[in-house]
Design an enzyme around this catalytic site. Structure first.
Site, PDB file in Angstrom:
ATOM      1  NE  ARG A  57      -2.900   0.540   3.371  1.00 23.44           N
ATOM      2  CZ  ARG A  57      -2.238   0.973   4.456  1.00 23.44           C
ATOM      3  NH1 ARG A  57      -1.633   2.138   4.459  1.00 23.44           N
ATOM      4  NH2 ARG A  57      -2.181   0.225   5.538  1.00 23.44           N
ATOM      5  CE1 TYR A 110     -15.304   9.806 -17.297  1.00 26.66           C
ATOM      6  CE2 TYR A 110     -14.803  10.038 -14.957  1.00 26.66           C
ATOM      7  CZ  TYR A 110     -15.251   9.274 -16.019  1.00 26.66           C
ATOM      8  OH  TYR A 110     -15.638   7.983 -15.801  1.00 26.66           O
ATOM      9  CG  ASP A 185      -7.991  14.794 -16.500  1.00 26.06           C
ATOM     10  OD1 ASP A 185      -7.293  14.148 -17.303  1.00 26.06           O
ATOM     11  OD2 ASP A 185      -9.014  14.324 -15.967  1.00 26.06           O
ATOM     12  CE  LYS A 210     -11.078   6.552 -19.212  1.00 30.46           C
ATOM     13  NZ  LYS A 210     -11.388   7.886 -18.734  1.00 30.46           N
TER      14      LYS A 210
HETATM   15  C1  LIG Z   1     -11.997   8.431 -17.554  1.00 27.80           C
HETATM   16  C2  LIG Z   1     -11.569   9.761 -17.128  1.00 27.80           C
HETATM   17  C3  LIG Z   1     -11.336  10.044 -15.775  1.00 27.80           C
HETATM   18  C4  LIG Z   1     -11.589   9.018 -14.680  1.00 27.80           C
HETATM   19  O1  LIG Z   1     -10.670   7.986 -14.737  1.00 27.80           O
HETATM   20  P1  LIG Z   1     -10.958   6.479 -14.217  1.00 27.80           P
HETATM   21  O2  LIG Z   1      -9.703   5.778 -14.521  1.00 27.80           O
HETATM   22  O3  LIG Z   1     -12.153   5.988 -14.976  1.00 27.80           O
HETATM   23  O4  LIG Z   1     -11.252   6.585 -12.761  1.00 27.80           O
HETATM   24  C5  LIG Z   1     -10.859  11.295 -15.443  1.00 27.80           C
HETATM   25  N1  LIG Z   1     -10.636  12.238 -16.382  1.00 27.80           N
HETATM   26  C6  LIG Z   1     -10.871  12.012 -17.689  1.00 27.80           C
HETATM   27  C7  LIG Z   1     -10.601  13.081 -18.685  1.00 27.80           C
HETATM   28  C8  LIG Z   1     -11.340  10.771 -18.105  1.00 27.80           C
HETATM   29  O5  LIG Z   1     -11.585  10.548 -19.406  1.00 27.80           O
END
Ligand SMILES: *Cc1c(COP(=O)(O)O)cnc(C)c1O
Length: 396
Positions: A57, A110, A185, A210
């Site tokens: 962890r 998001y 992000d 992603k």
């Molecule tokens: C999918 C996504 C998230 C969240 O990520 P997870 O891995 O699904 O928790 C945050 N920001 C953007 C731009 C995303 O496309």
């Protein structure tokens, strides 16, 4: 020594460990804990006097390798891998703001991030001050929301799902002036196309799920920034809340990221072709792609991105009914959320990824109900276009 190119860094960029076995790639260290040589060694590790591993962890060699790789690719000092993109965003927000504080964010983010900001953080008395897309290039409008209790600025660029492009340098200037960090992000662009830290941002977050994975097989996130801040977030949040990345997932990300550069090149080429095709189709009323010169963020995208990415949104005449006919009749494009995979994915933000917004809030964030989002994959562009063309014939 001259820094290596991104294409080389995604393949190399880290030592794979100093084990006696001389593994060619990072091995998976599936262990919950690490044995101490003796009592003094254990005590030394806990006090921070000695470097080493204690408990997964807290840290793990495979996860550390993924973190080191992300830090290199983003040009940051350190990185923290997390169980998901959402846990990365929640950890950074909770570590920067306390009850009574606020932060300024672009309204178009998001859907999960939006829910975290407007429901969970709100319940903790942390206020998200949202700036509409029309005002996100106005220094004055942004600064009018900043006060003594503002703890950070937050943006997604390109933004999910409308591909709004936000000027990172401009927002970084505001953040610096007010001595608060800018959090970006970088999921849509990836570290291959855009490096916010190198143009003034303080923290980058990713949904590694992603493009970093690229293969739609796992969930993960990452936070990149200055070592001092990352150390504090680790000690105060990650260790206690426990949103740790599994060593197995770190291994999948390390494997996926090796092809990031070649995948992104193909995503960009394909998306440009699909966007141009959509743009010339009589049934398409609007295309949202930063690579099109008609996109309002085109010049900023050109300034801060290496290429325009693989994400496109569009609207068809006939609104959502027509959009549903498209989604129900594609075969190469697959109807699913998520993005950044080898496969082309298509989805409807208003009823899917962005259903966390109320209809009014979606309108305020510039997300039309008829909007369709495509994550353009790495198939042959001709096949993606043919598939869409066929599905468009089902529009009544
Ligand atoms: C999918 C996504 C998230 C969240 O990520 P997870 O891995 O699904 O928790 C945050 N920001 C953007 C731009 C995303 O496309």
């Amino acid at each position: 020594m001259k820094k290596e190119a991104k294409e080389t860094q995604v393949v190399h960029g880290i030592h794979t460990g100093d084990t006696n076995t001389l593994d060619l790639v990072a091995p998976i260290h599936m262990t919950s804990a690490f044995e101490f040589k003796n009592a003094a060694h254990g005590a030394g590790l806990f006090s921070g006097k000695d470097d080493g591993y204690i408990y997964t962890r807290i840290s793990n060699p495979t996860v550390s390798m993924f973190q080191a790789k992300m830090a290199i690719l983003e040009g940051g000092e350190d990185a923290i891998a997390t169980s998901s993109g959402m846990s990365a965003i929640a950890s950074i927000a909770l570590s920067l703001a306390k009850p009574g504080d606020n932060f300024v964010s672009c309204a178009t983010v998001y859907g999960g991030t939006y829910a975290l900001f407007t429901e969970n953080l709100k319940a903790l008395q942390i206020e998200a001050r949202l700036i509409s897309p029309a005002l996100s290039d106005s220094k004055k409008a942004i600064e009018s929301l900043v006060d003594k209790k503002t703890r950070f600025l937050y943006m997604e660029t390109p933004a999910n799902p409308t591909l709004d492009v936000i000027d990172i340098e401009m927002w970084a200037g505001i953040a610096r002036k007010h001595l608060i960090p800018l959090v970006v992000d970088n999921t849509f662009a990836t570290a291959y196309l855009q490096n916010p830290l190198l143009i003034g941002a303080d923290v980058v977050v990713h949904s590694a799920t992603k493009y970093i994975s690229g293969h739609a097989d796992t969930i993960g996130g990452v936070i990149v920034g200055k070592k001092k801040m990352m150390d504090r977030i680790r000690a105060e949040y990650i260790h206690h809340f426990g949103p740790t990345m599994s060593p197995f997932n770190a291994w999948l990300f390390l494997r996926g990221i090796k092809t990031l550069a070649v995948r992104m090149e193909r995503h960009c080429l394909n998306a440009m072709r699909v966007a141009e095709w959509l743009n010339s189709h009589p049934k398409v009323t609007k295309v949202y792609y930063p690579g099109l010169p008609s996109h309002p963020g085109h010049s900023i995208a050109k300034k801060q991105m290496k290429c325009f990415g693989g994400m496109i949104a569009f609207e068809v005449s006939g609104g959502i009914k027509a959009g549903q006919a498209v989604m129900d009749n594609v075969h190469i494009c697959r109807l699913a959320v998520s993005l950044g995979d080898c496969d082309t994915l298509i989805q409807h933000p208003a009823s899917m990824t962005h259903s966390t917004y109320t209809k009014e809030d979606r309108t305020a964030a510039g997300i039309p109900d008829g909007l369709i989002r495509i994550s353009v994959g790495i198939e042959h562009a001709d096949d993606i276009i043919k598939d869409l063309e066929n599905s468009f014939s089902f529009i009544a």
